[in-house]
Design a protein around this motif. Structure first.
Motif: not given
Length: 383
Positions: A113-119, A164-170
């Motif tokens: 899950a952490a990897s999901y947020a980093m990639t 992730c959708a809130r902090h990196d919507p791009l």
């Protein structure tokens, strides 16, 4: 003369283990259960390595932070090494589940899950890793534990996707994250259902295995015992005689072979019927098991004949046990329906001689039995 295969097998048994075998023992140990647990950890390590390589690639092409990737790769390494040390040391045996499958699954899903947020742009590739971890866990966890792990995975991924959708919507568009969440939930639900079916299948296979083992045991019992009397049959007694002869050849005790024939058994069948004859056979077998020594072995040899295997004792008379049996039968009715009828028998003994074939000892016992019957029956003769 030994064959080529025999010589090769003997040489192989004295050869030192190959380097690969020695390395396997050092790495995994020699305990079969621990080796299986470490093998499952090895499969988890392959998944971990795949995730780390994916993170490294993401960092190289500039879509992931090198520092975060390095930190996460270090956590993966600590995860694998820590569980390996725990299992290899044997400390895992203190837990209710020595495989430690549940904590491994939870930690692995958390790191993925952490990897999901980093990639970033390639984050969708990590979703398949979640399913892969659960597939491995499905073979070690109970269905309830699989469901719990799936709920944890779906809940954790939901929170990660929202963050992730809130902090990196791009890189994590909300609509795409809804799709990814739905896909993750469906896959976890399917895995949870499959785990239940797999568990039921394993239970059926285990039940069938037990039933087959019981059936095989029953068949072996029937093959080695006489159905009427429950005593060992002729084949089983021959096996026991051969075993005692082999044991004697290696320095074990000598033994006597005794053949017993029930006197006037044909007259019982003719006068009272075969059911009465069967009752007489069962009564004789039952009383013989009560009277004879624990070391003595008796089996049905055929018809109204029985064979005894009597291990020799330093001061014992082999005929004493048979004499006690004769005396006890003289006081017992052959059957409640046969009134005053008593079971009488003739017996022939032969002492097994060193090195002779078992058949010869049986033949001499048979001659002794013939001599007992010729002398008037209801007696024992030793040759």
């Amino acid at each position: 003369m030994p064959t080529h295969q025999t010589v090769s097998a003997a040489l192989d048994s004295h050869r030192p283990p190959r380097w690969s075998t020695r390395f396997s023992h050092v790495l995994l140990g020699e305990d079969s259960r621990q080796r299986l647990t470490l093998t499952l950890l090895g499969l988890a390590s392959l998944v971990t390595t795949t995730v780390v390589l994916l993170l490294m690639y993401a960092a190289r092409i500039g879509v992931a932070d090198v520092g975060q990737v390095s930190l996460l790769a270090g956590l993966f390494f600590v995860f694998i090494v820590g569980f390996y040390a725990l299992i290899r040391s044997g400390e895992n045996r203190r837990f209710a589940d020595p495989t430690l499958a549940m904590p491994q699954t939870i930690i692995a899903q958390s790191l993925i899950a952490a990897s999901y947020a980093m990639t970033g742009p390639v984050h969708g590739a990590t979703v398949i890793m979640l399913a892969l971890v659960m597939v491995f866990g499905m073979f070690s966890l109970r269905p309830a534990s699989v469901r719990l792990a799936c709920i944890y995975t779906v809940s954790l991924m939901g929170m990660v996707m929202v963050w992730c959708a809130r902090h990196d919507p791009l890189h994590y568009p909300a609509r795409q994250e809804v799709f990814n969440f739905a896909l993750t939930a469906i896959v976890m639900l399917a895995i949870s259902q499959l785990a239940g079916q797999l568990s039921a299948m394993r239970t059926r296979l285990k039940t069938q295995k037990i039933a087959l083992e019981q059936a095989l045991s029953h068949i072996e019992e029937m093959a080695a015992h006489d159905e009427l009397t429950g005593l060992p049959n002729r084949r089983r007694m021959m096996t026991l005689l051969q075993e005692h002869a082999t044991r004697h050849a290696r320095g074990g005790p000598r033994f006597y072979v005794c053949i017993i024939d029930l006197d006037h058994f044909k007259h019982i069948n003719d006068s009272h019927g075969h059911a009465a004859g069967d009752a007489v056979l069962r009564a004789f077998a039952r009383q013989a098991q009560v009277v004879l020594r624990n070391t003595d072995m008796i089996g049905r040899w055929g018809g109204e004949e029985f064979l005894l295997l009597l291990p020799e004792t330093p001061l014992g008379d082999p005929a004493l046990g048979v004499t006690r049996l004769r005396d006890s039968l003289a006081e017992l009715p052959a059957s409640p329906s046969l009134g005053d009828l008593r079971i009488r028998f003739s017996a022939g003994f032969a002492r097994y001689e060193h090195g002779e074939p078992v058949d010869q000892a049986i033949e001499r016992a048979d001659r002794a039995l013939y001599a007992a019957k010729s002398a008037g029956r209801n007696r024992s003769v030793v040759l």
